[in-house]
Design an enzyme around this catalytic site. Sequence first.
Site, PDB file in Angstrom:
ATOM      1  CG  PHE A  98      -0.606  -3.758 -10.362  1.00 48.99           C
ATOM      2  CD1 PHE A  98      -0.472  -2.395 -11.761  1.00 48.99           C
ATOM      3  CD2 PHE A  98      -1.185  -4.981 -11.417  1.00 48.99           C
ATOM      4  CE1 PHE A  98      -0.770  -3.179 -12.638  1.00 48.99           C
ATOM      5  CE2 PHE A  98      -0.466  -5.785 -12.651  1.00 48.99           C
ATOM      6  CZ  PHE A  98      -0.879  -4.318 -13.952  1.00 48.99           C
ATOM      7  N   GLY A  99      -3.865  -2.655  -8.024  1.00 49.17           N
ATOM      8  CA  GLY A  99      -4.895  -3.005  -8.646  1.00 49.17           C
ATOM      9  C   GLY A  99      -5.583  -1.612  -8.313  1.00 49.17           C
ATOM     10  CB  THR A 150      11.676  -4.191 -13.348  1.00 52.25           C
ATOM     11  OG1 THR A 150       9.910  -4.515 -14.460  1.00 52.25           O
ATOM     12  CG2 THR A 150      11.569  -4.871 -12.298  1.00 52.25           C
ATOM     13  CG  ASN A 167      11.135  -6.806  -7.709  1.00 48.46           C
ATOM     14  OD1 ASN A 167      11.356  -7.717  -6.324  1.00 48.46           O
ATOM     15  ND2 ASN A 167       9.571  -6.178  -8.005  1.00 48.46           N
ATOM     16  CE  LYS A 194       3.951  -7.326 -14.193  1.00 49.44           C
ATOM     17  NZ  LYS A 194       5.043  -6.021 -14.326  1.00 49.44           N
ATOM     18  CE  LYS A 234       8.678  -7.497 -13.405  1.00 48.24           C
ATOM     19  NZ  LYS A 234       8.740  -6.463 -12.583  1.00 48.24           N
TER      20      LYS A 234
HETATM   21  N1  LIG Z   1       2.677  -1.034  -8.321  1.00 50.24           N
HETATM   22  C1  LIG Z   1       2.955  -2.388  -9.774  1.00 50.24           C
HETATM   23  O1  LIG Z   1       3.686  -1.152 -10.513  1.00 50.24           O
HETATM   24  C2  LIG Z   1       2.776  -3.718 -10.668  1.00 50.24           C
HETATM   25  C3  LIG Z   1       2.133  -4.086  -9.856  1.00 50.24           C
HETATM   26  N2  LIG Z   1       2.219  -5.666  -9.988  1.00 50.24           N
HETATM   27  C4  LIG Z   1       1.438  -6.914  -9.094  1.00 50.24           C
HETATM   28  O2  LIG Z   1       1.132  -6.502  -8.477  1.00 50.24           O
HETATM   29  C5  LIG Z   1       0.871  -7.423  -7.128  1.00 50.24           C
HETATM   30  C6  LIG Z   1       0.584  -6.508  -5.649  1.00 50.24           C
HETATM   31  O3  LIG Z   1       0.906  -6.167  -5.510  1.00 50.24           O
HETATM   32  P1  LIG Z   1       0.689  -4.096  -5.284  1.00 50.24           P
HETATM   33  O4  LIG Z   1      -0.065  -3.604  -5.800  1.00 50.24           O
HETATM   34  O5  LIG Z   1       1.995  -2.936  -5.856  1.00 50.24           O
HETATM   35  O6  LIG Z   1       1.261  -4.083  -4.080  1.00 50.24           O
HETATM   36  P2  LIG Z   1       0.982  -2.368  -2.793  1.00 50.24           P
HETATM   37  O7  LIG Z   1       2.080  -3.049  -2.276  1.00 50.24           O
HETATM   38  O8  LIG Z   1       0.637  -1.289  -3.057  1.00 50.24           O
HETATM   39  O9  LIG Z   1      -0.565  -3.726  -2.071  1.00 50.24           O
HETATM   40  C7  LIG Z   1      -0.529  -4.669  -2.191  1.00 50.24           C
HETATM   41  C8  LIG Z   1      -1.944  -4.242  -1.429  1.00 50.24           C
HETATM   42  O10 LIG Z   1      -2.601  -6.475  -1.404  1.00 50.24           O
HETATM   43  C9  LIG Z   1      -3.311  -6.281  -0.244  1.00 50.24           C
HETATM   44  N3  LIG Z   1      -3.195  -7.572   0.703  1.00 50.24           N
HETATM   45  C10 LIG Z   1      -1.496  -7.570   0.623  1.00 50.24           C
HETATM   46  N4  LIG Z   1      -2.159  -8.822   1.499  1.00 50.24           N
HETATM   47  C11 LIG Z   1      -3.474  -9.570   1.339  1.00 50.24           C
HETATM   48  C12 LIG Z   1      -4.630 -10.107   1.594  1.00 50.24           C
HETATM   49  N5  LIG Z   1      -3.750 -11.282   2.101  1.00 50.24           N
HETATM   50  N6  LIG Z   1      -5.692 -10.260   1.405  1.00 50.24           N
HETATM   51  C13 LIG Z   1      -6.404  -9.094   0.875  1.00 50.24           C
HETATM   52  N7  LIG Z   1      -5.441  -7.598   0.801  1.00 50.24           N
HETATM   53  C14 LIG Z   1      -3.851  -8.164   0.864  1.00 50.24           C
HETATM   54  C15 LIG Z   1      -2.925  -4.406   0.729  1.00 50.24           C
HETATM   55  O11 LIG Z   1      -3.345  -4.525   1.738  1.00 50.24           O
HETATM   56  P3  LIG Z   1      -3.255  -4.060   3.348  1.00 50.24           P
HETATM   57  O12 LIG Z   1      -2.907  -2.099   2.595  1.00 50.24           O
HETATM   58  O13 LIG Z   1      -4.534  -4.055   3.645  1.00 50.24           O
HETATM   59  O14 LIG Z   1      -2.194  -4.561   3.100  1.00 50.24           O
HETATM   60  C16 LIG Z   1      -2.675  -4.232  -0.075  1.00 50.24           C
HETATM   61  O15 LIG Z   1      -3.342  -2.913  -1.000  1.00 50.24           O
HETATM   62  C17 LIG Z   1       2.275  -7.873  -6.930  1.00 50.24           C
HETATM   63  O16 LIG Z   1       2.269  -8.881  -7.443  1.00 50.24           O
HETATM   64  C18 LIG Z   1       3.337  -6.907  -8.153  1.00 50.24           C
HETATM   65  O17 LIG Z   1       3.916  -7.489  -8.391  1.00 50.24           O
HETATM   66  C19 LIG Z   1       1.800  -5.842 -11.083  1.00 50.24           C
HETATM   67  C20 LIG Z   1       2.526  -5.434 -11.829  1.00 50.24           C
HETATM   68  C21 LIG Z   1       3.112  -3.314 -11.019  1.00 50.24           C
HETATM   69  O1  LIG Z   2       5.950  -5.197 -12.259  1.00 47.60           O
HETATM   70  C1  LIG Z   2       6.204  -4.178 -12.080  1.00 47.60           C
HETATM   71  C2  LIG Z   2       6.567  -3.570 -13.287  1.00 47.60           C
HETATM   72  O2  LIG Z   2       5.738  -3.575 -14.648  1.00 47.60           O
HETATM   73  C3  LIG Z   2       6.591  -3.109 -10.754  1.00 47.60           C
HETATM   74  O3  LIG Z   2       7.653  -3.230 -10.240  1.00 47.60           O
HETATM   75  P1  LIG Z   2       8.224  -3.252  -9.086  1.00 47.60           P
HETATM   76  O4  LIG Z   2       7.300  -4.501  -8.330  1.00 47.60           O
HETATM   77  O5  LIG Z   2       9.258  -4.034  -8.988  1.00 47.60           O
HETATM   78  O6  LIG Z   2       8.002  -1.944  -8.891  1.00 47.60           O
END
Ligand SMILES: NC(=O)C1=CN([C@@H]2O[C@H](COP(=O)(O)OP(=O)(O)OC[C@H]3O[C@@H](n4cnc5c(N)ncnc54)[C@H](OP(=O)(O)O)[C@@H]3O)[C@@H](O)[C@H]2O)C=CC1
Ligand SMILES: O=C(CO)COP(=O)(O)O
Length: 318
Positions: free
Chosen positions: A10-11, A241, A249, A101, A184
Amino acid sequence: MISVIGAGAFGTALAVALSRDGDPVTLWARDPDDVALMQDKRENGKRLAGVSLPASLHVTAQIEEAAQAQTMLIAVPMQALGDLLDTPAPFMGRTLVACSKGVDLRTGLGPADVIARKVPDALAAVLTGPSFAIDIASGLPTALTLACGDEPAGTEIQHDIATPNLRLYLSTDVAGAQLGGALKNVMALAAGIAIGAGLGESARASAITRGFAEMKRFADIRGARPETLNGLSGLGDLILTCTSEKSRNYRAGLALGRGEPVPGGTVEGVATAHAVTRLAAEAGIEMPLTAMVDALLNGETTLPRAVEGLLARPLIKE
Ligand SMILES: NC(=O)C1=CN([C@@H]2O[C@H](COP(=O)(O)OP(=O)(O)OC[C@H]3O[C@@H](n4cnc5c(N)ncnc54)[C@H](OP(=O)(O)O)[C@@H]3O)[C@@H](O)[C@H]2O)C=CC1
Ligand SMILES: O=C(CO)COP(=O)(O)O
């Protein structure tokens, strides 16, 4: 300038979307080897393969570089947020937009509350709503909620982050926006369980609808406004979702329903189900679906017993 903290799917997607038109954006990842690879390949092969990083996107492992931005989007998993902010210096005095989230297991707080507690002099906001990382990174049209308790500041953030394909709706209900995004995920687990176990699409529709009722009941006791749950951050994200296999999820729920091991990785609903089951019990409100998901995940019940228990509940008004 904007920076994004956390180079997960996401980031990275947010950083790509915000830098696509040439705007400078800094993306921070904790692992210098990952950063070197991303710089070299101009791709985040570990978390978002196949998406090119725009030229104006700078990737760094130095948090001080990311802290040069006034607005920082924080996109780490919910249970990592508190630890990240335990070193608050880079975040002080900034606008911190929570993109996680979930509910923090240790404190029961949502992401904006964790920010407010750990970095009290920052301005906290929440970015949430229906949006798969790959959709955002691909430039597909997406509408999200930007919630900030300070409306004029929120309006500024809304305009800073919105792009032609990323449409942001402003809310001042931070409590409601962060809860919709957290709850959700639990319902997506329940919806996946229904399909995985072969209970059928009618059962899934019931789980989504009754799950939504649970979400609103819980949000109400936490001071959220009902209309927020009816918006993108609640109903919008619930629909996405609970119906797409792109959701981790939902996929975890499918596995659980099929009796297979739950996949690892970021499945936020697991911890949220646990935290919310506890908080709901403390508050004396019923959240049967959430409790069932939590009990199944913990091996405290079996699927046949869980379904039997749900169906045997007293008949009530809708
Ligand atoms: N993916 C999606 O479609 C969406 C995600 N989100 C929300 O965004 C958030 C992140 O999800 P997502 O990006 O998908 O997760 P990922 O599993 O893709 O990646 C997680 C990231 O967080 C990093 N991380 C984990 N622990 C730490 C820490 N202690 N300090 C710094 N960095 C850390 C990981 O680094 P490393 O690789 O080094 O482990 C990795 O880069 C969640 O809460 C998710 O619900 C919201 C909307 C959509
Ligand atoms: O939050 C999300 C879509 O809005 C991503 O959902 P998941 O974390 O279940 O992949």
